[in-house]
Write an enzyme that holds these catalytic residues in place. Structure first.
Site, mmCIF file in Angstrom:
data_model
loop_
_atom_site.group_PDB
_atom_site.id
_atom_site.type_symbol
_atom_site.label_atom_id
_atom_site.label_comp_id
_atom_site.label_asym_id
_atom_site.label_seq_id
_atom_site.Cartn_x
_atom_site.Cartn_y
_atom_site.Cartn_z
ATOM 1 N N LYS A 216 0.821 -1.214 0.000
ATOM 2 C CA LYS A 216 0.000 0.000 0.000
ATOM 3 C C LYS A 216 0.854 1.263 0.000
ATOM 4 O O LYS A 216 0.477 2.272 -0.583
ATOM 5 C CB LYS A 216 -0.936 0.024 1.218
ATOM 6 C CG LYS A 216 -2.131 -0.903 1.083
ATOM 7 C CD LYS A 216 -3.231 -0.520 2.065
ATOM 8 C CE LYS A 216 -4.395 -1.498 1.997
ATOM 9 N NZ LYS A 216 -5.387 -1.249 3.053
ATOM 10 N N LYS B 171 -6.897 -10.199 -9.281
ATOM 11 C CA LYS B 171 -7.974 -10.340 -8.306
ATOM 12 C C LYS B 171 -9.162 -9.449 -8.659
ATOM 13 O O LYS B 171 -8.966 -8.333 -9.137
ATOM 14 C CB LYS B 171 -7.463 -9.928 -6.923
ATOM 15 C CG LYS B 171 -7.308 -11.102 -5.958
ATOM 16 C CD LYS B 171 -6.741 -10.648 -4.647
ATOM 17 C CE LYS B 171 -7.780 -10.739 -3.563
ATOM 18 N NZ LYS B 171 -7.231 -10.593 -2.214
ATOM 19 N N LYS C 158 -12.577 -3.759 -6.244
ATOM 20 C CA LYS C 158 -13.484 -2.613 -6.321
ATOM 21 C C LYS C 158 -12.820 -1.443 -7.026
ATOM 22 O O LYS C 158 -13.490 -0.535 -7.479
ATOM 23 C CB LYS C 158 -13.939 -2.192 -4.927
ATOM 24 C CG LYS C 158 -12.795 -1.737 -4.051
ATOM 25 C CD LYS C 158 -13.263 -0.759 -2.995
ATOM 26 C CE LYS C 158 -12.115 -0.168 -2.244
ATOM 27 N NZ LYS C 158 -11.391 0.913 -2.910
#
Ligand code: TRP
Length: 354
Positions: free
Chosen positions: A132, A216, A219
């Site tokens: 991240k 994957k 969203k």
């Protein structure tokens, strides 16, 4: 689903076993919006399945969400969206505890203590942080670095014995175990915190993009075609499956054959998970057929299983007062468990009684 580690008899389990239960579960989901099939099959569906065997606390982790920037207006709506998904998936909000993290201050209070237990070296090894933060390490929030210590607090403030985890959260649960062990050692309080066990789910926890079977389902993918959102209606589900990427060959003949073809493998895995069947069994049924026939069957099972969940979610999201009531009631019951444990922690650490 299976218990992974083999621990010595666990003194924390007796009270649950006496009630015919296997333990206490805590799990958290971030209110980041756009819940999709991957979230459902990987986590939320299982939450309902665990409630007969465990005492369950399901937490919307709004404090974790703000480790990266959030729009305050959206955060509240997204918090309700997750709570609605728990309920729509069949979690009993009266019997189990559904709540949001910020309504139970003991999470953040214990997290501070854990910030002082966990070592910089442990935290620096967290792959989710490294991913991240990327190259921008100097500019991410301190909260993002401390994130796993708050997660450990979410779990241990209830002395949860089990946490259902996907692949991506295994390292954070390991850290939680390390924090529990170090706290118990540092404060000469053997067995104060349980060494929480992971519950790993079997097949199809990894749902991949409908546009690229090697990525994957996410969203944040710019293409809405890449995912089935939990709130998609039957038409949207059918359209997305019809357009899902495949390859030019007929359906695979064996599981090994499927595993070499990511797009086909993904759709087969989704079918198996939704239909509650073994993938091998699904492969056998459709072996050598055209994708169009398989996709028609997949659409049917997807609409049958997801349609009612999406509709119930939509209904709940139109009634925010009702959902807020469930969260407040859940939070009150969560505080009743957490506050005495925090008081014990404070006493153990040497803080004066307020
Ligand atoms: N870190 C988890 C995720 O991103 C969310 C989470 C926060 C969680 N606290 C937790 C999961 C406690 C399990 C238990 O998915």
């Amino acid at each position: 689903m299976s218990d992974v580690s083999t621990a010595a008899p666990n003194p924390h389990l007796a009270q649950y076993e006496a009630r015919g239960l296997k333990g206490r579960i805590l799990s958290g989901v971030q209110p980041t919006g756009n819940l999709h099939l991957g979230n459902y099959l990987g986590a939320i569906r299982n939450f309902a399945r665990l409630q007969d065997d465990y005492e369950c606390l399901y937490c919307v982790v709004d404090q974790h969400a703000i480790t990266v920037p959030q729009d305050p207006k959206l955060l509240a709506a997204q918090t309700r969206e997750i709570a609605s998904a728990f309920l729509a998936a069949g979690v009993d909000g009266k019997k189990q505890i559904i709540f949001n993290q910020s309504m139970v201050p003991a999470h953040a209070q214990l997290a501070w203590v854990f910030n002082c237990v966990a070592r910089m070296g442990w935290m620096s090894r967290m792959t989710q942080f490294k991913e991240k933060a990327g190259k921008d390490r100097e500019n991410v929030s301190l909260g993002l670095f401390a994130y796993p210590a708050l997660m450990a607090a979410d779990i241990l403030i209830y002395k949860a014995t089990h946490v259902p985890v996907g692949e991506d959260q295994k390292q954070h649960l390991e850290l939680t175990r390390d924090i529990a062990i170090k706290f118990n050692n540092d404060f000469a309080a053997p067995d104060f915190f349980p060494v929480t066990e992971p519950l790993i789910f079997g097949e199809a926890t990894r749902v991949m993009s409908l546009r690229d079977g090697t990525k994957k389902m996410s969203k944040s993918d710019p293409s809405d075609q890449s995912r089935i959102n939990l709130t998609d209606d039957a038409d949207a589900i059918a359209m997305k499956i019809r357009r899902a990427k495949t390859d030019p060959l007929p359906m695979p003949e064996t599981v090994e054959d499927a595993e070499k073809r990511p797009d086909a493998d993904n759709l087969l895995g989704i079918f198996a998970a939704l239909a509650d069947r073994e993938k091998a069994d699904v492969v056998r049924e459709f072996a050598g057929q055209q994708f169009s026939a398989f996709k028609a069957a997949l659409t049917e099972v997807a609409v049958a299983k997801l349609g009612p969940v999406g509709a119930e979610m939509q209904r709940l999201m139109k009634d925010p007062a009702h959902v807020d009531g469930i969260l407040r009631d859940g939070a009150a019951r969560a505080r009743a468990i957490a506050d005495p444990i925090l008081a014990d922690v404070y006493r153990t650490v040497g803080f004066l009684k307020p």
